[in-house]
Structures are given as C-alpha cells and as structure tokens.
Design an enzyme around this catalytic site. Structure first.
Site, PDB file in Angstrom:
ATOM      1  N   ARG A 396       0.827  -1.211   0.000  1.00  0.00           N
ATOM      2  CA  ARG A 396       0.000   0.000   0.000  1.00  0.00           C
ATOM      3  C   ARG A 396       0.862   1.263   0.000  1.00  0.00           C
ATOM      4  O   ARG A 396       0.537   2.242  -0.673  1.00  0.00           O
ATOM      5  CB  ARG A 396      -0.947   0.008   1.201  1.00  0.00           C
ATOM      6  CG  ARG A 396      -2.104  -0.977   1.094  1.00  0.00           C
ATOM      7  CD  ARG A 396      -3.031  -0.875   2.291  1.00  0.00           C
ATOM      8  NE  ARG A 396      -2.325  -1.150   3.531  1.00  0.00           N
ATOM      9  CZ  ARG A 396      -2.839  -0.963   4.745  1.00  0.00           C
ATOM     10  NH1 ARG A 396      -4.051  -0.463   4.880  1.00  0.00           N
ATOM     11  NH2 ARG A 396      -2.135  -1.253   5.819  1.00  0.00           N
ATOM     12  N   ASN A 414      -6.629  -2.454   2.002  1.00  0.00           N
ATOM     13  CA  ASN A 414      -6.661  -3.910   2.028  1.00  0.00           C
ATOM     14  C   ASN A 414      -8.095  -4.400   2.075  1.00  0.00           C
ATOM     15  O   ASN A 414      -8.937  -3.826   2.786  1.00  0.00           O
ATOM     16  CB  ASN A 414      -5.918  -4.447   3.259  1.00  0.00           C
ATOM     17  CG  ASN A 414      -4.416  -4.312   3.146  1.00  0.00           C
ATOM     18  OD1 ASN A 414      -3.868  -4.230   2.052  1.00  0.00           O
ATOM     19  ND2 ASN A 414      -3.743  -4.286   4.285  1.00  0.00           N
TER      20      ASN A 414
END
Length: 476
Positions: A396, A414
C-alpha cells in the site's frame, strides 16, 4: 442517503463534515475549482477574530468571496440590508409591498403595547430591528398580554432593544434567491414539525426525525431541540411531549420557520406565480449594489400576493442544494457563471476535503492555502483489484508513493479476501503511467497473481490516501 432530485455532482462530493453554513462556501469553491480556476483559502483579522475567506481567479481577475457573497455586492447594500428599517424604506420607495408595521427603539414595553393596540389589528409579529437566522422573531401574537410576554423575552432575555411590530400575514413564507435580476431558486421553509403514526410519542417522533436529518447535508447539524418554545407549542395542541399523535396528524413545533431551528427546506421554484416572482426581482433591484440576495417574503393566503419581509446578503445555500422535498437548484453554478462567464466545468470526478484545508488555517499552521488547479483535460476514474501476496509487504505504501509520483488521486486499502483495492483518478496519460509502474516496478516481497480493472462510478477526493484496515470503503 440518496435523493433523486439532489444534484448528483454535489451530493456524492460533499464530505460528512460539511453541513449547514459550510455548504455555501464549499459548494461555490468546489464549482469554481472544478472549472480549472485557481482556488485559495486565507485568513484575515477582523474585530479580534480570524475569519476564513476564499478567492477564485483566472488569468484576468481574482474574485474574493465572503461566505456566499461576491464583491459585486457593495458595502452600501450590506449596510442597508443589515437594518430591517432601512430595507423597508428602500422597498417602500419603489412600491414593493411590505407588511404594515412600526419600528420601536427606546419606547417602554407598555407604550409599545398601547401604540400597537391602536394602530394594528391583532395578530401581529414581533422581531428585532436587526438580527439574523430568525432569532427573536415571534409570529402570530394574538393578544396584548402575549405581546407583553414576547417583548420581555426579546428585549430582556435576548437583548434586542430595537424591535419592529408589524401585521401578521396569514400565508407561506419563502426564500427566493436572486442574482443579477434573475430568480435561480425558491424555497419554502416549514417550521420544525413531526407527523404522527399512531404508535410513537412526540418525543420519539422528534428523535426519529433528527436521525433522518443527520443524513441530509443541509440540516444534519440542525436538529429539532426540545426547549421551552417547543413545549409550549405542543401544549397548544393539548398534548405533552409523551403524547401519541394520530396517524397522519402533523404538529408544528415552532412558529418561526428557520432551518437553523429545525425547519424543513422545500423547493418551490416552479410553483410560485409570476406576480410573486416579479415582486422578488423588484425587491432585489430596490437596493443599489444588491446583485446577489435572498428575498424573504410571505405569500398572503387571502389574495396570493407577495409581501417582502427581509433582504439578505449572506445567503445560506444549503436548503436549496439539499431540500427535504422538491428539486435541488444549482446556485453555485449561477454564481460562478456570473463572475466567470467564460469558464466551464471540466470535471465532476474530483473534490477536495474542505475540513482538512480549513483546519490548517483555523489552527494557525498556515495563513493561506492554494489548491492545485485542475488541468483542462478529461479526468477518468478506475478501480483496480490486485490479488496475490500483496498484504503486509509494504504494497500500500508503494502504491501511495507511485500515485503521488504520477500525480493521480484516489486511495488504496486492504480487502478482507487478501487482495488490495485501489481507486485512481487522473488524466488518461497519468493513469497509464501509474498502471505501468504497478505492473513492472513493484517491490520484491510482493507477488502479483492478477490485476482486475473496472470503472469506478463516483467522485474521488483530491490527493492519495492509504485507508486503514478498520475503515470500510464501499466499492461502487
């Protein structure tokens, strides 16, 4: 909450932290920014306060706004409209119909009551000579004793020494927005109210109504409060707060209709007769330099005529943009069309977080914030699902760094199935550059099995954010 008649380009772009008066500033600033205009927020010191203002500019001019008002509304116009007495004089001079009444500055209450009893027929309306948001306005006063009690409340408790007493006009009250001699929107503001269902008490109906109001940007921070006035009005129906009204029985909980005190905004732009519209336009033109205004008037039930009660320069737009009933009206578009007639909206896919921007100014970190301008190119929005070994491997953070490098906006998070969900917005070229890095330059610890792309239907906040696992962002 979704409303079929709200403005889609604004409804889906209004953060939950923006409501009430903030809607006026945010919606105008957003409209200008989406047209590629330069948007700047800044603070000024006035009367020992730090005020936030904002400006929009192109290559030729910069327009500074105060609240919802642009600079073409003159200081003279603001001075006149800040006084209900002066306003009425200007309206009378051009033949705009207004309620009959009289201004009282220093008279004792008993003298006012005697004078009113001689010159006006009850019922009457009492209001402060200056004031806003309906504070201190008491309508439908039916007796001299009620007037005495109302005067004590307005003068002694609220502190308004100068008052106006005028005839009570039976009818509906409207707010009509006029810019450059054109009517853009009209709204009927219903007093705070509830409708019985034959099962729940008045208290529970108010609680439920307030839950509904929290879902509507224009009123989400303006609940119906159970106070002495509400209690008195409930008692007038011979009920208590715990009584159960019949199915379909509507109770008005206040006499004034202001949204700030729990009123309901209802759009009536297409319902007003031409005579009333003409009165509103004539009223706006009565005051020199009043190119933007909210005209408050009452349509008399007895003859359907409109009588003006007030002119406003700092107009709250929220009720017009997010009405509880009827069609939303795009006043921000009309304002930007007026000040920047050659500009056109480039995109509705991007918005900025007003609270984050102004927070930097409010806490003194910055004195000025300028948002990056939107380039005059098509903006596209995509969602991307990446599957494989992509969680707990720094993926990320990699996505955020590359998104900022490629100058695309959106977020990454996520998902519970082990995948990573990304939304990106930007020009076609910039998104292509981002996708190339996503497919070829990812960290060694990452193992990508598949990348799925689809259209993301909805606007995206400017900037790029990593959303924490605890947050739930709906896929669209």
């Amino acid at each position: 909450m979704s409303h079929k008649k709200w403005l889609e380009h604004l409804e889906n772009s209004t953060p939950s932290t923006v409501s009430g008066d903030k809607l006026s500033i945010y919606s105008i600033a957003l409209e200008g920014w989406r047209r590629g205009l330069n948007l700047k927020f800044f603070t000024i010191k006035r009367r020992q306060k730090h005020l936030i203002k904002y400006s929009l500019s192109d290559t030729e001019k910069e327009i500074t706004f105060s609240y919802s008002t642009g600079p073409n509304v003159t200081a003279e116009a603001m001075n006149i409209t800040s006084s209900k007495t002066k306003t009425k004089e200007y309206l009378n001079n051009v033949g705009v119909p207004v309620p009959k009444g009289k201004n009282y500055m220093k008279h004792a209450n008993e003298e006012i009551i005697t004078d009113v009893s001689r010159s006006l027929i009850f019922p009457v309306v009492l209001k402060p000579a200056s004031g806003k948001m309906g504070k201190g306005v008491i309508a439908n006063i039916k007796t001299a004793e009620e007037l005495k009690t109302s005067l004590l409340h307005v003068r002694e408790y609220l502190g308004f020494k100068g008052v106006i007493v005028e005839e009570y006009i039976p009818g509906e009250e409207y707010r009509i927005y006029v810019i450059d001699g054109k009517i853009i929107a009209a709204m009927n503001r219903l007093p705070a109210n509830i409708t019985g269902d034959g099962e729940r008490s008045i208290r529970k109906l108010i609680i439920e109504k307030n839950k509904q109001r929290k879902q509507i940007p224009s009123v989400r921070a303006r609940p119906i409060k159970i106070d002495a006035e509400v209690t008195r009005n409930i008692e007038a129906y011979e009920y208590t707060i715990d009584s159960i009204p019949a199915i379909g029985e509507k109770l008005l909980l206040r006499k004034n209709s202001n949204i700030s005190s729990g009123g309901d905004p209802v759009d009536v732009t297409d319902l007003l007769n031409e005579q009333v519209k003409d009165v509103a336009v004539k009223a706006a033109k009565a005051v020199p330099g009043l190119v933007e205004t909210g005209v408050d008037l009452i349509v008399d039930n007895r003859d359907n005529s409109g009588k003006v009660i007030e002119l406003n320069t700092k107009v709250g737009l929220g009720g017009h943009l997010f009405p509880l009933e009827g069609k939303a009206r795009d006043i921000p578009k009309a304002i930007i069309d007026y000040y920047f007639p050659n500009s056109k909206r480039i995109t509705t896919d991007l918005y900025f977080n007003y609270t984050k921007v102004t927070g930097l100014l409010k806490n003194g970190v910055l004195q000025e914030v300028t948002l990056p301008s939107i380039p005059n190119e098509e903006v596209i929005v995509k969602s991307i699902i990446v599957k494989g070994k992509v969680q707990k491997v720094g993926f990320r953070n990699f996505i955020r760094i590359k998104a900022l490098y490629c100058n695309v906006n959106g977020f990454v998070k996520n998902d519970s199935d082990g995948s990573v969900f990304i939304v990106v917005a930007g020009t076609r070229e910039k998104i292509a550059n981002f996708e190339e890095l996503l497919r070829t330059k990812y960290p060694k610890r990452v193992n990508i099995d598949s990348i799925e792309e689809s259209v993301w239907n909805g606007p995206v906040e400017y900037g790029f954010e990593i959303i924490a696992d605890s947050k739930n962002t709906k896929k669209k």
